[in-house]
Every structure is written in structure tokens, then in C-alpha cells.
Design a protein around this motif. Structure first.
Motif, PDB file in Angstrom:
ATOM      1  N   GLN A   1      54.122  64.099  21.632  1.00  0.00           N
ATOM      2  CA  GLN A   1      54.583  62.723  21.720  1.00  0.00           C
ATOM      3  C   GLN A   1      54.928  62.347  23.163  1.00  0.00           C
ATOM      4  OE1 GLN A   1      57.573  61.536  18.897  1.00  0.00           O
ATOM      5  NE2 GLN A   1      56.749  62.861  17.292  1.00  0.00           N
TER       6      GLN A   1
ATOM      7  N   VAL B   1      54.208  61.378  12.612  1.00  0.00           N
ATOM      8  CA  VAL B   1      54.608  60.882  13.930  1.00  0.00           C
ATOM      9  C   VAL B   1      53.964  59.517  14.145  1.00  0.00           C
ATOM     10  CG1 VAL B   1      54.866  63.192  14.890  1.00  0.00           C
ATOM     11  CG2 VAL B   1      52.670  62.028  15.091  1.00  0.00           C
ATOM     12  N   ASP B   2      54.456  58.791  15.137  1.00  0.00           N
ATOM     13  CA  ASP B   2      53.922  57.466  15.437  1.00  0.00           C
ATOM     14  C   ASP B   2      52.483  57.559  15.912  1.00  0.00           C
ATOM     15  OD1 ASP B   2      56.270  56.227  14.759  1.00  0.00           O
ATOM     16  OD2 ASP B   2      57.067  56.274  16.808  1.00  0.00           O
TER      17      ASP B   2
END
Length: 685
Positions: A220, A143-144
Motif C-alpha cells: 500500500q 485493501v483499497d
């Protein structure tokens, strides 16, 4: 024509020029303390959103996931230590906590963990391989990270449809359904997929607050939904939804959060999205009030209640950097990509970093020095690193909601100037031929109307840190209402008043006033080498002819307006009660009830006094006989001392505005002074 680069933006630079009343105004300091500006969201049903409870409701508490208290299996010890050598102590402890929750035969809803960010791809690959080889009942994805240069690895239990035990977890047994990174993929059908809660924050941006909560939950940012962002320098309460999370997990965060609280939990079937609000309820305290007499204050407040204010886009709309956002928007409309990029990086906060980049051309080094909150600047540098000299591509690397803020700002600049000319030339008492109004009757089909989403994608300025009390200024005012230009017949019928007058924000699907106000738009845009009817380049999102446009009321009234003149001596004491004050007070009342359970009369007296104190504004409103043009008012001494030699006056105002209106513009009408931060800093003692 738009002004050149400046250090401090003045209201006249962006078309904020007129007032409705001719009263002299008086001195008052806006936002001397962030607690002097309180914002409570108003939902679509007209309910003011308050934080009333931090506890998990009993019916939701029963749904808390069952966490196992057993120690990790002996067979896991070697894996944990090997992982510690590979990923460090912090990540190893997170893995250990995850394994603590996983039972061999018990069904649990185990939340994923997110490992520390890493910009080293080879190291991330090694971590993925570790789980593939050593802990096959766990699966990973990427994930970012917190900035554009890093990524994080998320680790979760490989729970299939039948909740198989950990010994049976194999890669081939994974559920075919794609994992939803917004939250748990194991969710009971009878429970709403979205947890709605009230977010209370002090002196924090909405995005920053939710970003912190998201990191603590290991989810997120896209998991959250909200109706609009609120000002950083304020105390605000708003509704938020989060996808597939338990109330107990969020409630547990309150012990660790600073300046943030969450509560009033319930599960719902739909998440919130931008624009799902009626408006905001403001409680604004102006300190250091100085006027010739209290009669001057009374007259000014009554005029504000009766006339309202000009519905300008406030200074916050145009940014706080050395280059205002509408200047950048003008450059984008002209297709001057390199100039726009240079303007974007002309911020005093990054002056040293900018000089480093000019001298060395070291993008990696510049990124390491650049503050993480400068989202646009980081995105630009990342893109220029990949494609040197491609300025348009670098602009498009900025998040869309943020880059569109600049072109929206130029539209607002034109609107403000047009509103000032309309007020100056035609006054505030009556409508004139050619004025635009929302139709009260069904408009004929040949009359052109606009789609009432101010911008074609319906986006809001939620990515910008420049906005003050609202980011919902981009939202439509009346989605299902057509607009028409007034005719001689309309004037004779007397159906419309100045309160009905609207002006357009330029776009391809709006009409302009059928009088000389139309020329204000065209002449001002022409001076900036911008056409309102033709595009100067082929980039649609930076073309004014590709934007639908919208309408905005010229005059705005305050709803449920109340005011109170206060006397105080200590400038550090808050003068308005917050939601957390009320929550804390209710806990004290509960404690008194518990401690005095054998003394009913004393406890009853305590509760009665509390109710009287908290309902004083409501009682005053019910007893007022002056009508809506006279706001509810009373005077209170909160000095806390008999010594009045050092006492000062404060004016506390409470009112409700629609989502598209700026509270600071109401304060401007009252004080007859600038609302700029620089000006009010000069008033501070």
C-alpha cells in the motif's frame, strides 16, 4: 479582492508584483525540456542526495530471501485451474508464482500478492471463500483499489510464530498479532525495519512514481515515507523509506521501470516523514537566452547573488485549473460549500464528463469516465452518490492534505500581497518600526509568538499535482524561534537587517506587523468577506481562526550559487548532467577498466580525464576570490559543431534553497518576466 474565474493566472493576480533589483533582465525559456529543471534533495545534515548506485550492497544481498525453484505440488494443479476459472489468467499466474515460493520445510519470507481490483463485492466474497475452503494455508484480506470504486484482495502465507509447514496451516493457528499491511510481518530483529533508498524520476510526480512501485511490490502507498514531493516536470532525486522490504526486490524493479530508478539502499530504524529535509539543490537551464550583451547577463546574475529575491509563493501554489485554488479557499472560509464544489469541478480536462453529469445525473457513468488522477473530483461524486445535496460532507470526502491545500492557498495569497506592499512602501535597504523579525535574543514572555508549524496538523501539499519544485512550502522555517515587532530601541541598536524580516501567514497564533502592513491583511480579507478574527461558520478545519498560522521570511538568498553560460545548436541535447548520466558513465569507466586490465597507463589516462570533466565546477568554486556575492561562473561551448551560425545561448544555474522557497521566484527576479507556463510556451520556437 480575489479575481474571478480565469483561464490563465497572472502573477499580479496573486500579489507577485515587485522585484529587488532595477536591472532590465533578459529573455530566457524556463523548462523548455523537463531535463532543464533538476532537483536534488538536501537532507538535514546538508548532504545533497544523489543516485550513485543501482546495485544491492553486498551486505544486503546476503539477506535476500531464498526463493524455491521447485515446480508447484501436483496437488496444487487442480486448485490453480479452479482459481483460473474464478479469477482469470492474470490472477491465476500470480497465485501460481506465490505457490512456487512456498516450501514444505524451508523458512522463507514470502511476500503477499495483490489480486486485480474489483468493484463487485459478491465476486470478492467468492474469492475469499475459495482460499478458506481450498488453500487454507493462505489467508486473505481486502485493501483499497486504484480508485474509490474498487477493492483488491491481498493473499499471503499464514506464517505463525514457529514458521509452521504449509500442511499444518489452519485458520485456528493464525498468529494473534495483527498483520501489518505495509510489509512483511516476518522480519529479522537485527535488520532495520525501514529500507531507505534514493528515488530518481524523470517527468513524474512523486506520488505517481511511488504508487507504481507500490503496485509492483504489492504494498500500500502508506508503506512509503518521504520528506516532500518534487515537481513532475523535472528530473529529481530524493530519499524514500519503505517498511519491511528487501533491497533486492526494489533493485530488481529497475529493469521494468520507465523513467524511474531506485538505488543507494540501506536499512534504518526510522521512516522518513514530511519536513525531514534541509532544502533542495536546483540545476536550472534557461534556453534561448537573448540579452543586449553578456554584460547584462553578468550584472543580473551578480545582482541575484547579492540581493536574493522576494520569497513569494510561486504561481504553482495557486493551481493550474481554470479556478485558482485561493478562490476555492476563500469560498471555504466563507462557508460557501456548494460554490467551492462547483469551482473544484471547473476543470477543462473534465469538461465533457461534467456536461455528461449535468445532462444525465448519472454518477456511476460519470465516475467511469472521470480520469483516476482527479482524486478530489472522484471523492466528491462518490459522496454525493451516497448523500445527495450534502455539499459539506462531499468536501470532507476529499483527502485532508488535498482539501487543506485550498485554504493554505488563500493564506499565501494574503502573504504575497503583504510582501509586495512591504517592499514597495519601505524598500529593501533597512528595517522599519514595527517590522516582525525572528528574535536573536530571548523574547520577553509577554510578547506573543506563533507555533512554527504553518498549519496546525503540520501537513504538506503532498497530495496536490499543482505544486512545482516543492511541496514543502507548508513547512516551518524556524521551529524554535520566537517572533517580535521591532521597537525604537531595536532600530537604534542596529541588531536586525532586512534579511531578518518575516511576515505572518494568518492564523490564531501569529502577531501582525505593528505598522500599516497589518492593514493589508485585514483590508484584503474584508474585500473577500472574510474575517481574520472571527469564524463565519462552525466548521473548524475551514476556519482561519482555527489555524495556528506561521511566519515566512520576506527576502531569500541563494546558497552555493554557480552559473555557466553555454552555447548550443541542437535544442534536443540535454545541457546538464543528471545522476543517471553519472551512473552510466561510471559503468563505462568500470568496463574500460575490465577491458584494459593489462594496459594500466591507458586506463589511468581515461580516469584522469573523467575526473577533470566532472570536477570543473568544484575547482572553479575553490579558485574564486570574489567572495559569496560573486557566483562561480564560466563559459562552455556544447554545440558539438564548428558551425556557429545556428547557435543559441543557454544559462545554467545551480543553487540551494530551503524547503519553503520557490526556485521559480529566483528565476523571475533574474529574468524580470513572468514564470507562468503559458508565457514560457509563447517563447518556444
Amino acid at each position: 479582492m480575489v479575481a474571478s474565474t480565469m483561464k490563465s493566472l497572472d502573477e499580479s493576480d496573486v500579489g507577485i508584483l515587485c522585484y529587488l533589483s532595477q536591472l532590465p533582465g533578459f529573455r530566457g525559456i524556463l523548462k523548455q525540456r523537463y531535463s532543464d529543471f533538476i532537483v536534488n534533495e538536501v537532507d538535514l545534515e546538508g548532504n545533497v542526495v544523489h543516485l550513485t548506485s543501482l546495485e544491492t550492497p553486498a551486505e544486503l544481498a546476503e539477506e535476500k530471501e531464498v526463493l524455491l525453484t521447485k515446480q508447484p505440488n501436483k496437488s496444487d494443479d487442480a486448485e490453480i485451474e479452479s482459481f483460473r476459472a474464478l479469477a482469470g489468467d492474470y490472477n491465476a499466474e500470480m497465485l501460481k508464482a506465490l505457490l512456487d515460493q512456498i516450501g514444505s520445510d524451508v523458512e522463507v519470507d514470502v511476500e503477499p500478492i495483490v489480486l486485480s481490483p474489483s468493484s463487485d463485492k459478491s465476486h470478492r466474497t467468492a474469492l475469499h471463500n475459495f482460499f478458506k475452503e481450498r488453500l487454507k494455508f493462505l489467508v486473505t484480506d481486502t485493501v483499497d483499489g486504484p480508485d474509490a470504486t474498487s477493492k483488491c484482495i491481498r493473499v499471503r502465507l499464514n506464517v505463525g510464530k514457529n514458521h509452521e509447514t504449509r500442511s499444518s496451516k489452519k485458520r485456528k493457528d493464525r498468529d494473534d498479532k495483527r498483520y501489518d499491511g505495509r510489509g512483511s510481518d516476518n522480519w529479522p530483529e537485527y535488520l532495520g525495519k525501514f529500507l531507505r533508498f534514493h528515488l530518481y524520476k524523470e517527468n513524474k510526480d512523486t506520488q505517481d512514481a511511488l504508487g507504481l512501485i507500490g503496485k509492483m511490490l504489492g504494498i500500500q502507498p502508506r508503506s512509503f515515507g518521504f520528506s516532500g514531493t518534487k515537481d513532475k516536470r523535472s528530473i529529481s532525486t530524493q530519499r524514500v523509506t519503505v517498511f519491511k522490504q528487501r533491497a533486492g526486490r526494489l533493485a530488481a524493479l529497475n529493469e521494468r521501470l520507465i523513467g524511474i530508478r531506485v538505488g543507494d539502499f540501506c536499512h534504518v530504524n526510522e521512516g522518513l516523514y514530511l519536513g525531514q529535509l534541509h532544502g533542495n539543490r536546483f540545476t536550472v537551464t534557461l534556453r534561448g537566452v537573448v540579452a543586449e550583451s553578456e554584460d547584462v547577463i553578468q550584472a543580473s546574475v551578480n545582482a541575484l547573488a547579492k540581493l536574493g529575491f522576494i520569497n513569494y509563493f510561486g504561481l504553482q501554489r495557486f493551481g493550474s485549473g481554470s479556478v485558482p485554488t485561493h478562490l476555492i479557499g476563500a469560498a471555504l472560509f466563507r462557508g460557501e460549500w456548494k460554490k467551492a464544489l462547483r469551482s473544484l469541478t471547473q476543470k477543462e480536462a473534465i469538461g465533457r464528463v461534467r456536461e455528461y453529469y449535468k445532462e444525465n445525473g448519472d454518477i456511476e457513468g460519470t465516475l467511469r469516465q472521470l480520469p483516476r488522477h482527479l482524486v478530489a473530483e472522484r471523492a466528491i461524486l462518490q459522496c454525493l452518490k451516497r448523500s445527495p445535496g450534502n455539499y459539506l460532507q462531499a468536501l470532507k470526502a476529499i483527502p485532508r492534505t488535498l482539501r487543506m491545500m485550498y485554504v493554505h492557498s488563500y493564506q499565501s495569497y494574503l502573504w504575497n500581497h503583504a510582501a509586495s506592499v512591504r517592499v514597495h512602501k519601505y524598500g529593501i535597504d533597512h528595517v522599519v518600526l514595527g517590522d516582525l523579525v525572528y528574535c536573536k535574543e530571548r523574547c520577553i514572555e509577554t510578547q506573543k509568538g506563533a507555533i512554527h508549524s504553518e498549519f496546525e496538523d503540520g501537513s504538506s501539499n503532498d497530495a496536490s499535482s499543482h505544486l512545482d519544485e516543492i511541496s514543502e512550502a507548508d513547512l516551518p522555517e524556524d521551529k524554535d524561534t520566537s517572533v517580535k515587532a521591532l521597537t525604537e530601541e531595536d532600530l537604534a541598536a542596529g541588531t536586525y537587517t532586512v534579511d531578518d524580516v518575516v511576515l505572518p501567514l494568518p492564523g490564531s497564533r501569529v502577531i501582525y506587523p505593528m505598522n500599516d502592513i497589518e492593514e493589508v491583511y485585514r483590508d484584503l480579507a474584508k474585500k473577500d468577506a472574510i474575517s481574520l478574527t472571527e469564524t463565519l461558520h462552525g466548521v473548524k478545519e475551514f476556519s482561519i481562526t482555527n489555524m495556528t498560522g506561521a511566519y515566512r521570511r520576506v527576502f531569500q538568498k541563494l546558497k552555493d550559487f554557480e552559473w555557466e553560460l553555454l552555447t548550443y545548436t541542437d535544442g534536443n541535447i540535454p545541457l546538464a548532467e543528471t545522476d543517471m548520466d553519472i551512473v552510466a558513465k561510471s559503468k563505462k569507466v568500470t568496463k574500460v577498466q575490465d577491458d584494459n586490465c593489462g594496459n594500466g597507463k591507458d586506463n589511468e589516462k581515461h580516469l584522469t580525464n573523467y575526473k577533470k570533466q566532472s570536477s570543473v565546477l568544484v575547482d572553479s568554486a575553490e579558485d574564486d576570490e570574489m567572495g559569496s556575492d560573486r557566483p562561480v561562473s564560466h563559459q562552455t561551448d556544447v554545440s558539438g559543431s564548428d558551425d556557429t551560425q545556428g547557435s543559441q545561448k543557454a544559462l545554467k544555474l545551480s543553487f540551494t534553497l530551503p524547503a519553503s522557497a520557490y526556485a521559480t521566484m529566483a528565476i523571475r527576479e533574474l529574468l524580470k518576466t513572468s514564470t507562468s507556463v503559458a508565457f514560457h510556451k509563447t517563447l518556444n520556437p
